[in-house]
Scaffold this motif. Structure first.
Motif, PDB file in Angstrom:
ATOM      1  N   ASN A   1      -3.182  -1.138  -4.168  1.00  8.04           N
ATOM      2  CA  ASN A   1      -3.885   0.050  -4.669  1.00  8.04           C
ATOM      3  C   ASN A   1      -5.258   0.121  -4.021  1.00  8.04           C
ATOM      4  O   ASN A   1      -6.288  -0.124  -4.655  1.00  8.04           O
ATOM      5  CB  ASN A   1      -3.997  -0.005  -6.188  1.00  8.04           C
ATOM      6  CG  ASN A   1      -4.331   1.354  -6.787  1.00  8.04           C
ATOM      7  OD1 ASN A   1      -4.873   2.224  -6.121  1.00  8.04           O
ATOM      8  ND2 ASN A   1      -3.996   1.527  -8.054  1.00  8.04           N
TER       9      ASN A   1
ATOM     10  N   GLU B   1      -9.240   1.266 -14.099  1.00  6.64           N
ATOM     11  CA  GLU B   1      -9.656   2.666 -14.010  1.00  6.64           C
ATOM     12  C   GLU B   1     -10.541   3.067 -15.189  1.00  6.64           C
ATOM     13  O   GLU B   1     -11.552   3.755 -15.022  1.00  6.64           O
ATOM     14  CB  GLU B   1      -8.424   3.572 -13.964  1.00  6.64           C
ATOM     15  CG  GLU B   1      -7.619   3.462 -12.668  1.00  6.64           C
ATOM     16  CD  GLU B   1      -6.253   4.119 -12.791  1.00  6.64           C
ATOM     17  OE1 GLU B   1      -5.915   4.579 -13.901  1.00  6.64           O
ATOM     18  OE2 GLU B   1      -5.518   4.152 -11.786  1.00  6.64           O
TER      19      GLU B   1
ATOM     20  N   VAL C   1       2.680   1.608  -3.489  1.00  7.47           N
ATOM     21  CA  VAL C   1       1.818   1.994  -4.614  1.00  7.47           C
ATOM     22  C   VAL C   1       1.264   3.397  -4.438  1.00  7.47           C
ATOM     23  O   VAL C   1       1.347   4.236  -5.342  1.00  7.47           O
ATOM     24  CB  VAL C   1       0.665   0.980  -4.774  1.00  7.47           C
ATOM     25  CG1 VAL C   1      -0.358   1.479  -5.798  1.00  7.47           C
ATOM     26  CG2 VAL C   1       1.211  -0.373  -5.206  1.00  7.47           C
ATOM     27  N   MET C   2       0.696   3.683  -3.268  1.00  4.57           N
ATOM     28  CA  MET C   2      -0.059   4.936  -3.104  1.00  4.57           C
ATOM     29  C   MET C   2       0.796   6.108  -2.633  1.00  4.57           C
ATOM     30  O   MET C   2       0.367   7.258  -2.755  1.00  4.57           O
ATOM     31  CB  MET C   2      -1.221   4.711  -2.135  1.00  4.57           C
ATOM     32  CG  MET C   2      -2.292   3.766  -2.682  1.00  4.57           C
ATOM     33  SD  MET C   2      -3.769   3.669  -1.630  1.00  4.57           S
ATOM     34  CE  MET C   2      -3.118   2.810  -0.205  1.00  4.57           C
TER      35      MET C   2
ATOM     36  N   ALA D   1      -6.579  -5.170  -7.425  1.00  5.74           N
ATOM     37  CA  ALA D   1      -6.083  -3.843  -7.057  1.00  5.74           C
ATOM     38  C   ALA D   1      -5.768  -3.788  -5.564  1.00  5.74           C
ATOM     39  O   ALA D   1      -4.727  -3.265  -5.150  1.00  5.74           O
ATOM     40  CB  ALA D   1      -7.102  -2.778  -7.421  1.00  5.74           C
TER      41      ALA D   1
ATOM     42  N   LEU E   1      -7.960   2.539  -5.642  1.00  2.00           N
ATOM     43  CA  LEU E   1      -8.644   1.993  -6.816  1.00  2.00           C
ATOM     44  C   LEU E   1      -9.640   0.927  -6.396  1.00  2.00           C
ATOM     45  O   LEU E   1     -10.761   0.866  -6.929  1.00  2.00           O
ATOM     46  CB  LEU E   1      -7.615   1.414  -7.793  1.00  2.00           C
ATOM     47  CG  LEU E   1      -8.163   0.739  -9.052  1.00  2.00           C
ATOM     48  CD1 LEU E   1      -9.073   1.671  -9.834  1.00  2.00           C
ATOM     49  CD2 LEU E   1      -7.008   0.246  -9.928  1.00  2.00           C
TER      50      LEU E   1
ATOM     51  N   GLN F   1       0.759  -1.594 -13.837  1.00  2.00           N
ATOM     52  CA  GLN F   1       0.176  -0.346 -14.312  1.00  2.00           C
ATOM     53  C   GLN F   1      -0.858  -0.613 -15.402  1.00  2.00           C
ATOM     54  O   GLN F   1      -1.888   0.066 -15.480  1.00  2.00           O
ATOM     55  CB  GLN F   1       1.266   0.588 -14.839  1.00  2.00           C
ATOM     56  CG  GLN F   1       0.761   1.971 -15.249  1.00  2.00           C
ATOM     57  CD  GLN F   1       0.117   2.691 -14.077  1.00  2.00           C
ATOM     58  OE1 GLN F   1       0.736   2.902 -13.040  1.00  2.00           O
ATOM     59  NE2 GLN F   1      -1.142   3.060 -14.219  1.00  2.00           N
TER      60      GLN F   1
ATOM     61  N   ARG G   1       0.833  -1.206   0.000  1.00  2.00           N
ATOM     62  CA  ARG G   1       0.000   0.000   0.000  1.00  2.00           C
ATOM     63  C   ARG G   1       0.866   1.254   0.000  1.00  2.00           C
ATOM     64  O   ARG G   1       0.573   2.221  -0.712  1.00  2.00           O
ATOM     65  CB  ARG G   1      -0.937  -0.028   1.215  1.00  2.00           C
ATOM     66  CG  ARG G   1      -2.100  -0.998   1.080  1.00  2.00           C
ATOM     67  CD  ARG G   1      -2.864  -1.160   2.391  1.00  2.00           C
ATOM     68  NE  ARG G   1      -4.125  -1.878   2.198  1.00  2.00           N
ATOM     69  CZ  ARG G   1      -4.931  -2.267   3.168  1.00  2.00           C
ATOM     70  NH1 ARG G   1      -4.609  -2.013   4.438  1.00  2.00           N
ATOM     71  NH2 ARG G   1      -6.060  -2.900   2.907  1.00  2.00           N
TER      72      ARG G   1
ATOM     73  N   PHE H   1      -3.958  -1.757 -13.592  1.00  2.00           N
ATOM     74  CA  PHE H   1      -4.570  -0.612 -12.916  1.00  2.00           C
ATOM     75  C   PHE H   1      -5.303   0.283 -13.911  1.00  2.00           C
ATOM     76  O   PHE H   1      -6.437   0.717 -13.677  1.00  2.00           O
ATOM     77  CB  PHE H   1      -3.505   0.208 -12.182  1.00  2.00           C
ATOM     78  CG  PHE H   1      -2.899  -0.481 -10.993  1.00  2.00           C
ATOM     79  CD1 PHE H   1      -3.541  -1.538 -10.363  1.00  2.00           C
ATOM     80  CD2 PHE H   1      -1.666  -0.076 -10.485  1.00  2.00           C
ATOM     81  CE1 PHE H   1      -2.980  -2.175  -9.268  1.00  2.00           C
ATOM     82  CE2 PHE H   1      -1.097  -0.694  -9.390  1.00  2.00           C
ATOM     83  CZ  PHE H   1      -1.755  -1.749  -8.778  1.00  2.00           C
TER      84      PHE H   1
END
Length: 744
Positions: free
Chosen positions: A505, A421, A403-404, A500, A508, A414, A400, A417
């Motif tokens: 993530n 998204e 990624v964030m 995710a 997300l 990516q 976490r 992700f």
């Protein structure tokens, strides 16, 4: 009783040593309390928690899950020390109060003496045997790590071995002193009562051997030595105890009592995520020790350092850097370093205990980045841990942060992700095509059938992956044959966000999950059935954190009820069938029997694997691994598993040649397991082994029963045709991308 001078000296010694011991335990509490607040309730239902902790501790049920012989030796020490809590108190009082515990006086006193004598000897047998195992026997390899695993400097300097020698010496001296003192006591009592105590056979035998002709002064001296040696060593050891791995004798029961209120398939929630991300310096996930929730600092002190979690880790088994055991041990080593004072008599907290930040990120001493991304989140480490540590959750928190906050993660993620998204699925295929899997079938959507008894959650895999689409088509045909009133969400369905979330993530994940929760709350489903265990787990367990409470089951569970109700008659299939337990269906959610029940009714039996049920081995897709390359290792996780599957099928085929079984089938209950088993290099060598979902097998069985089965066209080479040149299968692990695996 002790002589007066010894009573005075021992009392002063006990006050000083006990004070230092209590100070050490208080400092240990301060270190654990430096962790972040727990995001889940760790204190609700206190009576049930205490009863659970007592049951698991006293039965040693988690310890006995593996290594039976070693567990028996460990139980000698454990039960001995539990009983010694009483023995030490009684022995301590005997030094100051004139009373005697004679076996002849009552059965209760005889039982007390017999257990004290027996357990004393068993403790010595246990500790010496385990020390020999760790130092000299081949099983000492259990305590080794791969060259790629990040190890704390103390660990590389053989701190564990040194600690083991110190603690083993203490236990041997502590219990041995008590045995010697008691042997002298037996001799003294034998002279008064006319014979040795038969309820204390070991001490009596030692007394006859050592003290039979000794003077009263010599015997009294050995009794005093036994008192000081047994009780004095315990008091002296208290100050060192918080720094040794054997602190787990206190911390493990505490860990049981403070266990999570949910299963391993549910990740801890992150509340106030949007506000945290907008902060100037966002603190998301875990960068340093103090960022981990306090129960996971307690984990470090509960860890028994047995390396059982490393034994079952699929990443470690395939030569990768990850070792869940090293993660916990490294945490403990660093906590010991930051708690150290130049002098053991320094009576002030260490800076960390007083609130100072640690100097090193977790990725510098606890676990390296390669290991963080090798985890498949299969939960095997948590399931097998004797003290119920939560190694997997540490890794999720580190992901976490990476990624964030740090923005550092495998580049292949990516793509997944971005697909989630933009198109609400990791494949990145248009949402408008989400129902194309059902072409040619009459599959009702929620708009067409607004009040269904069952919502079939199709999931992204069954919507876009050709292999998983076959499962979805088989399942809905079974629903139709059973006359089930069902519907699908169609284009209203979005990715659950499982990949995710497990990739770190969380933002997300929450975006996708909140959309699904809003949709499902409007639909108000009576029952959700999913062919993907990851979807089932997310919707049924994790969406509750976001206000979505739904009854969700796996399709094999639902199909089992239809068969039991007589709505889907089955007939025997002509294949040998083994079954691979998906981690998110079995270990994380406890569904083992439903798929086996169905397979048994179709194939006569399930060819069980050595690693099955809660001990099943991962396919390698979980924890978002499906969307990235595996970390470098000796082999792919899926290859390791497939070799076990093919060996079981080959053995069964060799043993049943006289029967009618003609095929070899690996049955699965997860679209990702199916894709991994079908695409792994080892599978490319075995065209005779077919990987099918239980629903696909069931459709064939049902259609054979009602006479509607049509054999699919052969896919192998046509007789007489020139064979096509086959591409060479890559021998290196991690050679295929997710799109190669799914055929998209």
């Amino acid at each position: 009783m002790l002589p007066l001078i010894h009573q005075v000296l021992f009392f002063i010694f006990a006050l000083i040593a006990g004070g230092f011991g209590l100070w050490g335990f208080y400092r240990l509490y301060r270190r654990v309390a430096r962790g972040a607040p727990a995001s889940e309730d760790r204190a609700g239902n206190p009576v049930q928690r205490v009863l659970y902790a007592l049951r698991v501790s006293l039965t040693q049920e988690r310890t006995f899950r593996r290594r039976t012989t070693i567990s028996v030796l460990h139980s000698f020490i454990f039960y001995g020390f539990v009983y010694y809590l009483l023995v030490n108190v009684v022995d301590g009082l005997e030094g100051y109060i004139p009373f005697h515990i004679y076996s002849k006086d009552s059965p209760l006193l005889a039982g007390y003496n017999f257990l004290a004598d027996l357990l004393s000897m068993l403790v010595l047998v246990g500790v010496i045997s385990l020390l020999i195992r760790r130092l000299f026997l081949p099983s000492k390899r259990d305590f080794r790590f791969t060259d790629k695993t990040l190890l704390h400097p103390l660990l590389r300097a053989n701190y564990i071995l040194r600690d083991s020698l110190i603690v083993s010496s203490f236990i041997t001296f502590h219990v041995g002193s008590r045995v010697l003192g008691n042997a002298a006591k037996m001799t003294e009592e034998a002279r008064k009562l006319g014979g040795y105590d038969s309820f204390q056979p070991f001490s009596s035998a030692l007394g006859r051997l050592l003290f039979n002709g000794a003077s009263e002064q010599a015997i009294e001296g050995w009794r005093i030595f036994g008192y000081w040696g047994a009780l004095g060593s315990v008091l002296a050891f208290l100050a060192y105890f918080p720094f040794t791995k054997h602190i787990h004798i206190f911390m493990a029961p505490l860990n049981y009592a403070l266990k999570r209120p949910v299963g391993s398939g549910v990740l801890p929630p992150m509340k106030g995520l949007e506000e945290a991300m907008e902060a100037d310096e966002p603190r998301l996930g875990a960068e340093k020790l103090e960022d981990l929730e306090w129960p996971r600092l307690l984990d470090a002190y509960s860890c028994i350092q047995c390396n059982r979690c490393q034994d079952v880790c699929p990443a470690n088994a395939t030569g990768k850097a990850l070792s869940p055991a090293a993660l916990e041990i490294n945490k403990r080593m660093e906590l010991n370093v930051i708690a150290a004072h130049p002098s053991p008599f320094t009576l002030k907290p260490a800076p960390f205990e007083g609130g100072a930040a640690t100097g090193h990120p977790l990725l510098e001493f606890a676990i390296n980045e390669e290991s963080v991304w090798a985890c498949t989140t299969c939960g095997a480490c948590m399931q097998v841990c004797p003290v119920q540590d939560e190694q997997m959750l540490d890794i999720i928190d580190i992901r976490r942060h990476q990624v964030m906050v740090a923005g550092e993660f495998p580049p292949q993620l990516q793509t997944a992700f971005r697909g989630m998204e933009r198109a609400s699925n990791p494949w990145g295929i248009s949402r408008d095509k989400r129902l194309e899997w059902a072409e040619g079938l009459k599959v009702p959507t929620i708009d067409e059938n607004p009040e269904p008894d069952v919502i079939y959650w199709v999931g992204c895999a069954a919507s876009y992956d050709p292999g998983a689409q076959k499962v979805a088509r088989s399942f809905v045909q079974l629903l139709d044959k059973a006359g089930v009133n069902y519907a699908v969400l169609g284009k209203k369905e979005a990715c659950t966000g499982d990949s995710a979330r497990r990739a770190g993530n969380e933002f997300l994940y929450q975006t996708l999950a909140q959309e699904n929760v809003e949709t499902l709350n409007q639909v108000a489903p009576k029952l959700i059935v999913a062919t993907c265990p990851h979807c089932m787990n997310a919707i049924g367990n994790e969406y509750r954190q976001l206000g979505g409470d739904y009854r969700t089951i796996h399709h094999t569970e639902y199909l089992e009820t239809l068969v039991a109700a007589g709505k889907l008659p089955l007939t025997q299939l002509a294949e040998n069938v083994t079954y691979h337990d998906p981690c998110y269906l079995g270990r994380h959610n406890g569904v083992y029997d439903a798929p086996r029940s169905l397979i048994t009714q179709m194939a006569g039996e399930v060819l069980e694997l050595e690693r099955s049920r809660e001990n099943s081995f991962c396919c390698g897709a979980g924890g978002a691994q499906f969307w990235k390359e595996e970390e470098e290792g000796s082999e792919r996780v899926s290859d390791n598993r497939f070799r076990e599957l093919q060996a079981r099928l080959d053995d069964a085929k060799a043993a049943s040649d006289e029967f009618e079984q003609t095929g070899k089938v690996v049955a699965v209950g997860c679209p990702f397991c199916k894709a991994m088993m079908n695409s792994t290099p080892e599978k490319q060598k075995r065209d005779d082994i077919v990987v099918k979902d239980v629903a696909e097998l069931m459709l064939e069985s049902v259609q054979r029963a009602d006479g509607t089965w049509q054999q699919a066209a052969p896919t192998g080479p046509v007789e007489g045709a020139t064979p096509l040149e086959q591409p060479e299968v890559a021998s290196a692990p991690n050679a295929q991308t997710p799109m190669d695996r799914t055929g998209d």
